[in-house]
Design a protein around this motif. Structure first.
Motif, mmCIF file in Angstrom:
data_model
loop_
_atom_site.group_PDB
_atom_site.id
_atom_site.type_symbol
_atom_site.label_atom_id
_atom_site.label_comp_id
_atom_site.label_asym_id
_atom_site.label_seq_id
_atom_site.Cartn_x
_atom_site.Cartn_y
_atom_site.Cartn_z
ATOM 1 N N ASP A 157 -7.256 3.690 0.774
ATOM 2 C CA ASP A 157 -6.766 5.046 1.008
ATOM 3 C C ASP A 157 -5.568 5.361 0.122
ATOM 4 N N ALA A 158 -4.723 4.354 -0.107
ATOM 5 C CA ALA A 158 -3.547 4.551 -0.958
ATOM 6 C C ALA A 158 -3.952 4.898 -2.384
ATOM 7 N N ALA A 169 0.539 4.223 -2.768
ATOM 8 C CA ALA A 169 0.311 5.623 -2.410
ATOM 9 C C ALA A 169 1.314 6.564 -3.044
ATOM 10 N N LYS A 191 -6.072 0.415 4.119
ATOM 11 C CA LYS A 191 -4.790 0.942 3.669
ATOM 12 C C LYS A 191 -4.741 1.025 2.145
ATOM 13 N N LEU A 219 -0.224 10.348 5.777
ATOM 14 C CA LEU A 219 -0.888 10.687 4.525
ATOM 15 C C LEU A 219 -2.396 10.850 4.668
ATOM 16 N N TYR A 220 -3.018 10.058 5.547
ATOM 17 C CA TYR A 220 -4.486 10.074 5.623
ATOM 18 C C TYR A 220 -5.014 10.487 6.998
ATOM 19 N N PHE A 229 -5.352 8.440 -2.436
ATOM 20 C CA PHE A 229 -4.299 9.452 -2.284
ATOM 21 C C PHE A 229 -3.537 9.635 -3.590
ATOM 22 N N ALA A 230 -3.157 8.519 -4.205
ATOM 23 C CA ALA A 230 -2.431 8.591 -5.479
ATOM 24 C C ALA A 230 -3.275 9.272 -6.550
ATOM 25 N N ASP A 268 0.051 5.604 6.881
ATOM 26 C CA ASP A 268 -1.380 5.920 6.888
ATOM 27 C C ASP A 268 -1.674 7.106 7.803
ATOM 28 N N SER A 287 0.830 -1.208 0.000
ATOM 29 C CA SER A 287 0.000 0.000 0.000
ATOM 30 C C SER A 287 0.865 1.260 0.000
ATOM 31 N N ASP A 288 2.057 1.182 0.595
ATOM 32 C CA ASP A 288 2.985 2.310 0.554
ATOM 33 C C ASP A 288 3.401 2.589 -0.879
#
Length: 246
Positions: A171-172, A19, A168, A157-158, A175-176, A154, A15-16
Motif C-alpha cells: 500500500d505504501a 509512503a 503495509k 492513508l489507505y 500511495f507514493a 495505514d 513502510s511509513d
C-alpha cells in the motif's frame, strides 16, 4: 551557496518512509532543504521512560549530527510522525481475545490476548505523548512538532486497519506512486479530507486525546504543510497572471 538546512523526520517504520519519503522530498525545496528520515517507534518502547522521551528524541538528532559532523544550526526542524494506536481509549475498551496473537483494532475497541500488557503500553504511551505534544524544541534550539496518524498511518492513508507487514509495504508503494507527481493532490488529500484536523496544532492534539478519537481515522499532518501549500497556491496564481499578461 549556503549549506542546505536539514528537516529531520522521525517515522515509526520502513513502510511509513516508503509512503511519504518521496513526497516530502518533492514538497520541500531541494535547493535549500535536505530531508533525513529515520525510523523508531520510541513512544511505545517500554525501555524509554516517559520522563526520558524528550532526551531520547534529542539523542536521535544528536547521534545523526555527530555522525555527519553537524551542529544545531544545520537543522531547520524536527518532524515526528506518530501512530496513536488507540492510546487514549478507556482501559475497559481493551478486550481479552485469547486468539488475538497481535492486537486487533477497530473504531471502538482493541482485542488482544494480553490485555494487561496493552493497558500498560497505553498508559506508558499517553505519558510520553502528553509531553511531546507540547514540546517546542529539542537539543536546546531545534524546532520540534509531532503529528499523529490515528489509529495508524495505514488507517489514515489507505483507510485500512490491521494490515500485515506485506500489505503495509504494498500500500505504501501504491500511495507514493499515486501522488509522487501530484503534490497538490496529496496536499488536498491530507489537509481537506474528512479525517483532516486543521483547527490548530494545540487544538488538534486536544481533539485526538478525547473520546475514542485515537482509534478513529484522523490526522493533523496537514498542519505541517500549511505554509508550503500557501506558497504553492501563491506561485500558481502568479504564474496564471503572468500567462494571461503574455
Amino acid at each position: 551557496m549556503a549549506r542546505k538546512k536539514i528537516v529531520f523526520v522521525i517515522v515509526e517504520g520502513p513502510s511509513d518512509d516508503t509512503a511519504i519519503g518521496v513526497l516530502l522530498n518533492r514538497l520541500y525545496d531541494k535547493n535549500t532543504v535536505y530531508i533525513k528520515i529515520t525510523h523508531g517507534d520510541i513512544t511505545t518502547d517500554l525501555n524509554i521512560a516517559p520522563n526520558d522521551i524528550v532526551r531520547a528524541i534529542g539523542d536521535l538528532v544528536k547521534n545523526y549530527a555527530a555522525s555527519m559532523h553537524l551542529s544545531q544550526n544545520h537543522f531547520q526542524e524536527v518532524i515526528h510522525l506518530i501512530d496513536m494506536d488507540g492510546a487514549y481509549i478507556p482501559d475497559a475498551a481493551i478486550k481479552n481475545n485469547p486468539a488475538a496473537e497481535e492486537p486487533i483494532y477497530s473504531l471502538k475497541e482493541i482485542q488482544t490476548a494480553k490485555p494487561e500488557k496493552l493497558v500498560l503500553r497505553n498508559q506508558h504511551k499517553r505519558s510520553k505523548l502528553d509531553r511531546i505534544s507540547v514540546l517546542k524544541k529539542v537539543w536546546t534550539s531545534i524546532p520540534y512538532h509531532a503529528y499523529y496518524m490515528s489509529s495508524n498511518l495505514d488507517h489514515v492513508l489507505y483507510g485500512k486497519l490491521n494490515s500485515t507487514d506485506e500489505e503495509k509495504e504494498q500500500d505504501a508503494y501504491a500511495f507514493a506512486k499515486m501522488y509522487k507527481d501530484d503534490m497538490d493532490g496529496f496536499l488536498t488529500f491530507i489537509s481537506d479530507s474528512d479525517f483532516s484536523r486543521m483547527e490548530g496544532y494545540k487544538e488538534s492534539w486536544a481533539f485526538i486525546k478525547s473520546d475514542f478519537h485515537s482509534l478513529e481515522r484522523f490526522t493533523n499532518l496537514g498542519i505541517c504543510f500549511s505554509k508550503i501549500r500557501e506558497e504553492r497556491k501563491c506561485k500558481a496564481e502568479q504564474e496564471e497572471i503572468n500567462d494571461k499578461s503574455v
